[in-house]
Motif scaffolding. Structure first.
Motif, PDB file in Angstrom:
ATOM      1  N   LEU A 186       0.825  -1.199   0.000  1.00  0.00           N
ATOM      2  CA  LEU A 186       0.000   0.000   0.000  1.00  0.00           C
ATOM      3  C   LEU A 186       0.863   1.255   0.000  1.00  0.00           C
ATOM      4  N   ALA A 187       1.988   1.206   0.722  1.00  0.00           N
ATOM      5  CA  ALA A 187       2.898   2.341   0.742  1.00  0.00           C
ATOM      6  C   ALA A 187       3.505   2.575  -0.640  1.00  0.00           C
ATOM      7  N   TRP A 188       3.862   1.481  -1.322  1.00  0.00           N
ATOM      8  CA  TRP A 188       4.407   1.620  -2.673  1.00  0.00           C
ATOM      9  C   TRP A 188       3.380   2.210  -3.630  1.00  0.00           C
ATOM     10  N   VAL A 189       2.139   1.757  -3.521  1.00  0.00           N
ATOM     11  CA  VAL A 189       1.077   2.293  -4.381  1.00  0.00           C
ATOM     12  C   VAL A 189       0.891   3.786  -4.126  1.00  0.00           C
ATOM     13  N   GLY A 190       0.891   4.172  -2.830  1.00  0.00           N
ATOM     14  CA  GLY A 190       0.768   5.586  -2.493  1.00  0.00           C
ATOM     15  C   GLY A 190       1.926   6.411  -3.017  1.00  0.00           C
ATOM     16  N   ALA A 191       3.153   5.866  -2.883  1.00  0.00           N
ATOM     17  CA  ALA A 191       4.329   6.575  -3.395  1.00  0.00           C
ATOM     18  C   ALA A 191       4.269   6.708  -4.911  1.00  0.00           C
ATOM     19  N   GLY A 192       3.828   5.641  -5.575  1.00  0.00           N
ATOM     20  CA  GLY A 192       3.696   5.691  -7.026  1.00  0.00           C
ATOM     21  C   GLY A 192       2.683   6.732  -7.463  1.00  0.00           C
ATOM     22  N   ALA A 193       1.561   6.812  -6.744  1.00  0.00           N
ATOM     23  CA  ALA A 193       0.541   7.805  -7.079  1.00  0.00           C
ATOM     24  C   ALA A 193       1.079   9.221  -6.880  1.00  0.00           C
ATOM     25  N   GLY A 194       1.863   9.413  -5.813  1.00  0.00           N
ATOM     26  CA  GLY A 194       2.456  10.726  -5.575  1.00  0.00           C
ATOM     27  C   GLY A 194       3.430  11.121  -6.672  1.00  0.00           C
ATOM     28  N   CYS A 195       4.278  10.170  -7.074  1.00  0.00           N
ATOM     29  CA  CYS A 195       5.209  10.446  -8.177  1.00  0.00           C
ATOM     30  C   CYS A 195       4.469  10.743  -9.470  1.00  0.00           C
ATOM     31  N   LEU A 196       3.350  10.064  -9.666  1.00  0.00           N
ATOM     32  CA  LEU A 196       2.570  10.283 -10.883  1.00  0.00           C
ATOM     33  C   LEU A 196       2.018  11.699 -10.930  1.00  0.00           C
ATOM     34  N   VAL A 197       1.570  12.212  -9.785  1.00  0.00           N
ATOM     35  CA  VAL A 197       1.080  13.589  -9.730  1.00  0.00           C
ATOM     36  C   VAL A 197       2.191  14.572 -10.073  1.00  0.00           C
ATOM     37  N   LEU A 253      -0.519  -6.217  -8.285  1.00  0.00           N
ATOM     38  CA  LEU A 253       0.360  -5.929  -9.420  1.00  0.00           C
ATOM     39  C   LEU A 253      -0.347  -5.100 -10.486  1.00  0.00           C
ATOM     40  N   LEU A 254      -1.579  -5.435 -10.814  1.00  0.00           N
ATOM     41  CA  LEU A 254      -2.267  -4.742 -11.899  1.00  0.00           C
ATOM     42  C   LEU A 254      -2.505  -3.258 -11.606  1.00  0.00           C
ATOM     43  N   PRO A 255      -3.036  -2.893 -10.427  1.00  0.00           N
ATOM     44  CA  PRO A 255      -3.190  -1.453 -10.157  1.00  0.00           C
ATOM     45  C   PRO A 255      -1.855  -0.710 -10.126  1.00  0.00           C
ATOM     46  N   PHE A 256      -0.829  -1.334  -9.520  1.00  0.00           N
ATOM     47  CA  PHE A 256       0.473  -0.670  -9.454  1.00  0.00           C
ATOM     48  C   PHE A 256       1.094  -0.546 -10.844  1.00  0.00           C
ATOM     49  N   THR A 257       0.851  -1.556 -11.677  1.00  0.00           N
ATOM     50  CA  THR A 257       1.328  -1.510 -13.052  1.00  0.00           C
ATOM     51  C   THR A 257       0.689  -0.352 -13.814  1.00  0.00           C
ATOM     52  N   ALA A 258      -0.597  -0.133 -13.607  1.00  0.00           N
ATOM     53  CA  ALA A 258      -1.276   0.979 -14.278  1.00  0.00           C
ATOM     54  C   ALA A 258      -0.656   2.316 -13.878  1.00  0.00           C
ATOM     55  N   ILE A 259      -0.377   2.485 -12.584  1.00  0.00           N
ATOM     56  CA  ILE A 259       0.232   3.728 -12.107  1.00  0.00           C
ATOM     57  C   ILE A 259       1.619   3.913 -12.711  1.00  0.00           C
ATOM     58  N   CYS A 276       7.510  -3.774 -11.677  1.00  0.00           N
ATOM     59  CA  CYS A 276       6.510  -3.752 -10.607  1.00  0.00           C
ATOM     60  C   CYS A 276       6.525  -5.043  -9.793  1.00  0.00           C
ATOM     61  N   ARG A 277       6.830  -6.175 -10.429  1.00  0.00           N
ATOM     62  CA  ARG A 277       6.913  -7.435  -9.676  1.00  0.00           C
ATOM     63  C   ARG A 277       8.027  -7.393  -8.641  1.00  0.00           C
ATOM     64  N   LEU A 278       9.097  -6.669  -8.947  1.00  0.00           N
ATOM     65  CA  LEU A 278      10.186  -6.552  -7.992  1.00  0.00           C
ATOM     66  C   LEU A 278       9.758  -5.777  -6.752  1.00  0.00           C
ATOM     67  N   VAL A 279       8.724  -4.955  -6.899  1.00  0.00           N
ATOM     68  CA  VAL A 279       8.297  -4.077  -5.815  1.00  0.00           C
ATOM     69  C   VAL A 279       7.127  -4.657  -5.027  1.00  0.00           C
ATOM     70  N   VAL A 280       6.082  -5.093  -5.732  1.00  0.00           N
ATOM     71  CA  VAL A 280       4.862  -5.539  -5.039  1.00  0.00           C
ATOM     72  C   VAL A 280       4.618  -7.040  -5.167  1.00  0.00           C
ATOM     73  N   GLY A 281       5.510  -7.775  -5.842  1.00  0.00           N
ATOM     74  CA  GLY A 281       5.323  -9.207  -5.980  1.00  0.00           C
ATOM     75  C   GLY A 281       4.437  -9.566  -7.154  1.00  0.00           C
ATOM     76  N   SER A 282       4.049 -10.840  -7.204  1.00  0.00           N
ATOM     77  CA  SER A 282       3.318 -11.370  -8.358  1.00  0.00           C
ATOM     78  C   SER A 282       1.818 -11.490  -8.146  1.00  0.00           C
ATOM     79  N   ASP A 283       1.317 -11.062  -6.993  1.00  0.00           N
ATOM     80  CA  ASP A 283      -0.117 -11.103  -6.754  1.00  0.00           C
ATOM     81  C   ASP A 283      -0.799 -10.106  -7.684  1.00  0.00           C
ATOM     82  N   GLN A 284      -1.590 -10.621  -8.616  1.00  0.00           N
ATOM     83  CA  GLN A 284      -2.193  -9.763  -9.638  1.00  0.00           C
ATOM     84  C   GLN A 284      -3.130  -8.711  -9.053  1.00  0.00           C
ATOM     85  N   ARG A 285      -3.692  -8.984  -7.892  1.00  0.00           N
ATOM     86  CA  ARG A 285      -4.612  -8.020  -7.280  1.00  0.00           C
ATOM     87  C   ARG A 285      -3.886  -6.745  -6.876  1.00  0.00           C
TER      88      ARG A 285
END
Length: 330
Positions: free
Chosen positions: A6-17, A276-282, A265-274
C-alpha cells in the motif's frame, strides 16, 4: 506485506502527480510554478494559459495510454505465462495499426469509434494468430516460441503498413507520426471517445486478477481449485486486447511499455495480480508521461515522439530479459 504494498502504491501515485505537473510545466516554453498554479486555477492569461491548455489534454492522454499499455502487457504475461509477452513484441500493436491503416486507405475510415473498433479487431486477430503459430510443434506455446512468432508477425505487419501507406502520399503525410507512436496533438474529444473503452478494458483485467493468480499455478491445479481456466484466460485476454487496441487507435503503436513496467513492478509488489495490476497501471502512466516530457525537453524546440523514447528504454531491457536463463515462464 500489504502495508508495504500500500505504501508503494501511495508513493507511485504521488510520483505520478509530480510527473503530470512536470508534463504541464515543461515544453517549448517553460512555465513557472506561479504561472502553472494560476493557469490551472483559470486566473492566468496569455502564453502561459495557452501552453497549459494545450498540455493538459496531452498529459491526460499520456496517462491513459501508458496505464492501458502496461495493464495490457501485464495481463498478456499472466495469460500466456510468458515473461516476454508485450503488445508490441507479440505483434498485437502492429495488428491494430494495420487494421486502422487499411480502414483509412481502402474504406475511408474517419469515425473515431470506427478507429477503435477496427484497431481492437486487428489486435485480436494478431493475438490469436501469434498464439496459434507459437503453439505449433513440441512443447506448445513456450515463451521463446511466442516471442519469435510475435517478432516475425510484428515485422510482417509493419511492412504491410508501410506498403499500404507509401503509394498514398496524403495518408502517409497525415499518419507518419502516428506510426511512430505519440500523444502530441491530443484533444479532449479524442480522449472522451477512447476513455470509456480503456476504462472497460481496465475493469475487465483488474477483476480477473484473482483468476490470473490461479493460472500461475498451472492449468491442472487451477482447474482443481475451481477456476474455469478457458473462460478466465479468454476474458482477461479480451480486456488486454481492448486496452491495446483502443490505446493504439488513439496514440499509435507504442512499444515496450507493457514489457518493462510489469517486470519492474513485480520486484516491488510481488506477483499477486490483485496488487500488481493497479500498481502496473500507475507505473505505466508515469513512464509514458516521463518519456513524453523527456522527448519534449532534450530536443527543444523540436520533439522526439514518445514511441521512440520508450523504444530506447525498452530495447536494452528486452535483451536483458532474454539473456536471463532462469526466466522461462511465469
Amino acid at each position: 506485506m500489504s502495508t508495504a504494498r500500500l505504501a508503494w502504491v501511495g508513493a507511485g501515485a504521488g510520483c505520478l502527480v509530480l510527473l503530470a505537473l512536470a508534463s504541464v510545466a515543461f515544453g517549448n516554453r517553460e512555465i513557472s510554478l506561479h504561472e502553472l498554479i494560476a493557469a490551472l486555477a483559470g486566473d492566468a492569461n496569455g502564453v502561459g494559459q495557452a501552453a497549459v491548455a494545450a498540455r493538459v489534454p496531452r498529459t491526460v492522454l499520456a496517462l491513459l495510454v501508458g496505464a492501458a499499455l502496461a495493464l495490457s502487457g501485464a495481463t498478456m504475461q499472466a495469460v500466456t505465462r510468458n515473461p516476454l509477452a508485450d503488445p508490441g513484441i507479440l505483434g498485437v500493436s502492429s495488428g491494430a495499426a494495420l487494421a486502422v491503416v487499411i480502414g483509412i486507405a481502402f474504406f475511408g475510415l474517419s469515425d473515431p469509434y470506427g478507429y477503435i473498433g477496427v484497431a481492437t479487431l486487428g489486435a485480436a486477430v494478431a493475438a490469436v494468430f501469434v498464439y496459434a503459430v507459437g503453439s505449433l510443434g513440441r512443447g506448445g506455446a513456450t515463451p521463446l516460441k511466442l516471442a519469435l512468432a510475435g517478432a516475425a508477425t510484428s515485422a510482417a505487419l509493419s511492412s504491410l503498413v508501410s506498403a499500404v501507406l507509401l503509394p498514398r502520399v496524403d495518408i502517409l503525410t497525415t499518419f507518419q507520426f502516428w506510426q511512430i507512436g505519440g500523444v502530441g496533438g491530443a484533444e479532449w474529444d479524442r480522449i472522451g471517445v477512447v476513455a470509456p473503452f480503456l476504462l472497460a478494458g481496465a475493469v475487465i483485467v483488474v477483476l480477473s486478477g484473482r483468476g490470473l493468480n490461479t493460472l500461475a499455478l498451472g492449468d491442472d491445479l487451477a482447474a482443481g481449485l475451481g477456476t474455469q481456466v478457458r473462460r478466465t484466460r479468454l476474458i482477461a485476454a479480451l480486456g488486454a486486447v481492448l486496452l491495446c487496441g483502443a490505446a493504439t487507435a488513439v496514440a499509435g503503436p507504442i512499444g515496450f511499455v507493457g514489457l518493462v513496467i510489469p517486470h519492474l513492478c513485480r520486484l516491488v509488489v510481488g506477483s499477486d495480480q490483485r496488487w500488481l495490476l493497479p500498481f502496473t497501471a500507475i507505473a505505466g502512466a508515469g513512464l509514458l508521461v516521463a518519456a513524453d516530457v523527456l522527448g519534449r525537453v532534450v530536443a527543444r524546440p523540436e520533439e522526439i515522439e514518445v514511441g521512440i523514447v520508450t523504444a530506447l528504454i525498452g530495447a536494452p531491457f528486452f535483451i536483458w530479459i532474454v539473456r536471463r536463463q532462469k526466466v522461462r515462464a511465469l
